[in-house]
Design a protein around this motif. Structure first.
Motif, PDB file in Angstrom:
ATOM      1  N   ALA A  58      13.639  25.203  67.051  1.00  0.00           N
ATOM      2  CA  ALA A  58      14.324  26.490  66.916  1.00  0.00           C
ATOM      3  C   ALA A  58      15.805  26.359  67.244  1.00  0.00           C
ATOM      4  O   ALA A  58      16.663  26.969  66.588  1.00  0.00           O
ATOM      5  CB  ALA A  58      13.665  27.532  67.820  1.00  0.00           C
ATOM      6  N   LEU A  66      15.455  40.250  67.753  1.00  0.00           N
ATOM      7  CA  LEU A  66      14.280  39.444  67.407  1.00  0.00           C
ATOM      8  C   LEU A  66      13.080  40.335  67.062  1.00  0.00           C
ATOM      9  O   LEU A  66      12.438  40.154  66.020  1.00  0.00           O
ATOM     10  CB  LEU A  66      13.919  38.520  68.571  1.00  0.00           C
ATOM     11  CG  LEU A  66      14.766  37.264  68.752  1.00  0.00           C
ATOM     12  CD1 LEU A  66      14.520  36.646  70.116  1.00  0.00           C
ATOM     13  CD2 LEU A  66      14.457  36.251  67.650  1.00  0.00           C
ATOM     14  N   TRP A  85      11.394  40.908  63.338  1.00  0.00           N
ATOM     15  CA  TRP A  85       9.979  40.513  63.265  1.00  0.00           C
ATOM     16  C   TRP A  85       9.118  41.656  62.742  1.00  0.00           C
ATOM     17  O   TRP A  85       8.237  41.462  61.904  1.00  0.00           O
ATOM     18  CB  TRP A  85       9.522  40.071  64.647  1.00  0.00           C
ATOM     19  CG  TRP A  85       8.075  39.714  64.766  1.00  0.00           C
ATOM     20  CD1 TRP A  85       7.387  38.817  64.005  1.00  0.00           C
ATOM     21  CD2 TRP A  85       7.139  40.244  65.713  1.00  0.00           C
ATOM     22  NE1 TRP A  85       6.080  38.739  64.428  1.00  0.00           N
ATOM     23  CE2 TRP A  85       5.907  39.616  65.473  1.00  0.00           C
ATOM     24  CE3 TRP A  85       7.243  41.170  66.749  1.00  0.00           C
ATOM     25  CZ2 TRP A  85       4.771  39.900  66.227  1.00  0.00           C
ATOM     26  CZ3 TRP A  85       6.118  41.441  67.509  1.00  0.00           C
ATOM     27  CH2 TRP A  85       4.903  40.822  67.240  1.00  0.00           C
ATOM     28  N   THR A 135       6.802  33.596  62.160  1.00  0.00           N
ATOM     29  CA  THR A 135       7.549  33.995  63.357  1.00  0.00           C
ATOM     30  C   THR A 135       8.626  32.986  63.747  1.00  0.00           C
ATOM     31  O   THR A 135       9.708  33.382  64.207  1.00  0.00           O
ATOM     32  CB  THR A 135       6.589  34.193  64.544  1.00  0.00           C
ATOM     33  OG1 THR A 135       5.798  32.997  64.718  1.00  0.00           O
ATOM     34  CG2 THR A 135       5.667  35.377  64.299  1.00  0.00           C
ATOM     35  N   LEU A 136       8.350  31.700  63.564  1.00  0.00           N
ATOM     36  CA  LEU A 136       9.361  30.698  63.923  1.00  0.00           C
ATOM     37  C   LEU A 136      10.589  30.822  63.017  1.00  0.00           C
ATOM     38  O   LEU A 136      11.721  30.665  63.478  1.00  0.00           O
ATOM     39  CB  LEU A 136       8.777  29.286  63.838  1.00  0.00           C
ATOM     40  CG  LEU A 136       9.713  28.146  64.267  1.00  0.00           C
ATOM     41  CD1 LEU A 136      10.196  28.346  65.696  1.00  0.00           C
ATOM     42  CD2 LEU A 136       9.033  26.789  64.112  1.00  0.00           C
ATOM     43  N   GLY A 152      12.525  33.607  64.255  1.00  0.00           N
ATOM     44  CA  GLY A 152      13.163  33.235  65.511  1.00  0.00           C
ATOM     45  C   GLY A 152      14.445  32.454  65.317  1.00  0.00           C
ATOM     46  O   GLY A 152      15.505  32.846  65.827  1.00  0.00           O
ATOM     47  N   THR A 183      15.899  30.393  74.098  1.00  0.00           N
ATOM     48  CA  THR A 183      14.697  30.345  73.256  1.00  0.00           C
ATOM     49  C   THR A 183      13.475  30.995  73.910  1.00  0.00           C
ATOM     50  O   THR A 183      12.564  31.397  73.169  1.00  0.00           O
ATOM     51  CB  THR A 183      14.360  28.898  72.861  1.00  0.00           C
ATOM     52  OG1 THR A 183      14.302  28.080  74.039  1.00  0.00           O
ATOM     53  CG2 THR A 183      15.394  28.345  71.900  1.00  0.00           C
ATOM     54  N   LEU A 185      11.826  34.038  72.397  1.00  0.00           N
ATOM     55  CA  LEU A 185      10.931  33.978  71.236  1.00  0.00           C
ATOM     56  C   LEU A 185       9.500  34.362  71.595  1.00  0.00           C
ATOM     57  O   LEU A 185       8.691  34.620  70.702  1.00  0.00           O
ATOM     58  CB  LEU A 185      10.962  32.578  70.617  1.00  0.00           C
ATOM     59  CG  LEU A 185      12.324  32.095  70.084  1.00  0.00           C
ATOM     60  CD1 LEU A 185      12.187  30.707  69.485  1.00  0.00           C
ATOM     61  CD2 LEU A 185      12.869  33.057  69.049  1.00  0.00           C
ATOM     62  N   VAL A 188       6.043  33.458  69.292  1.00  0.00           N
ATOM     63  CA  VAL A 188       6.284  32.022  69.091  1.00  0.00           C
ATOM     64  C   VAL A 188       5.881  31.300  70.367  1.00  0.00           C
ATOM     65  O   VAL A 188       6.347  31.648  71.459  1.00  0.00           O
ATOM     66  CB  VAL A 188       7.768  31.745  68.764  1.00  0.00           C
ATOM     67  CG1 VAL A 188       8.019  30.240  68.689  1.00  0.00           C
ATOM     68  CG2 VAL A 188       8.150  32.412  67.448  1.00  0.00           C
ATOM     69  N   GLU A 198       6.610  28.829  72.355  1.00  0.00           N
ATOM     70  CA  GLU A 198       7.514  27.809  72.894  1.00  0.00           C
ATOM     71  C   GLU A 198       7.110  27.549  74.342  1.00  0.00           C
ATOM     72  O   GLU A 198       6.013  27.936  74.761  1.00  0.00           O
ATOM     73  CB  GLU A 198       8.975  28.246  72.746  1.00  0.00           C
ATOM     74  CG  GLU A 198       9.250  29.716  72.978  1.00  0.00           C
ATOM     75  CD  GLU A 198       9.003  30.120  74.399  1.00  0.00           C
ATOM     76  OE1 GLU A 198       9.654  29.560  75.294  1.00  0.00           O
ATOM     77  OE2 GLU A 198       8.165  30.997  74.636  1.00  0.00           O
TER      78      GLU A 198
END
Length: 214
Positions: free
Chosen positions: A28, A74, A78, A86-87, A90, A159, A162, A167, A169
């Motif tokens: 990302a 975000l 979305w 979703t990524l 993001g 990040t 996210l 996402v 992460e």
């Protein structure tokens, strides 16, 4: 006897999931940074347009993006684009958000190019496009590298937002582990360490770059 506040077994157990999340985090950041670097330069050049019909709407868009929270952007995008992975949402939102800040870095870099460079290009009768491509932009981008590096580190550290759009992460992986085991300390501590392991060498590299280019 009170249980220990730290459990090494759980710390090592969560590590593979966090490393998978780290891959997503880096992906990302890298893609978002590519978008931000290119779009930020486009913004900076467009803001130098001779007509206010280009500058005024673009200034409004840039200010709007800067003055609204990244988290809200975000979630809004979305919800508006449910069919988009979703990524993809993001790193696109990250890229556009940071492009508005990088445009100012590019603007400062362009303005830092000595006036004599412009005058020499005019004296040599270079076409405007070639002047930008061969003379101005190489010097401007060289001046902006430390600033771009700092924004890359900032993007990497943001990040975890996210998680709001599902996402998985590092932060989301830690939250999921904590929800299953009721142990958040180990997972979140490991997340912090992984962020430090990646961002600290990058910060040293940017600092060295600033010294070399000073």
């Amino acid at each position: 006897m009170n249980e220990s506040i730290w459990d090494w077994e759980k710390a090592w157990r969560v590590l593979p999931d966090l490393l998978d999340g780290l891959v997503i985090t880096i992906e990302a950041t890298v893609v978002g940074m590519i978008i931000a670097s290119i779009l930020g330069l486009v913004f900076a050049l467009a803001m130098r347009a001779p007509t206010r019909w280009v500058r005024a709407p673009l200034r409004f868009v840039i200010d709007f993006i800067r003055m609204t929270p990244l988290l809200v952007q975000l979630v809004f995008v979305w919800l508006m684009l449910p069919a988009v992975p979703t990524l993809v949402v993001g790193f696109t939102v990250l890229g556009v958000h940071y492009a508005t800040y990088m445009s100012e870095v590019y603007r400062a870099g362009i303005e830092a190019v000595p006036r004599g460079q412009w005058e020499a290009s005019t004296a040599l009768n270079l076409p405007k496009a070639r002047t930008w491509r061969a003379v101005i932009l190489p010097q401007a981008i060289r001046n902006t590298l430390p600033g771009l590096g700092n924004y890359a580190i900032s993007m990497f550290k943001e990040t975890p937002f996210l998680f709001a759009i599902s996402v998985v992460e590092m932060y989301q992986a830690a939250q999921q582990f904590g929800a299953l085991t009721f142990s958040y300390i180990e997972a979140l501590t490991m997340v912090g360490l992984l962020f430090l392991i990646v961002s600290y060498p990058a910060a040293l590299l940017v600092r060295r770059m600033e010294i070399r280019l000073a």
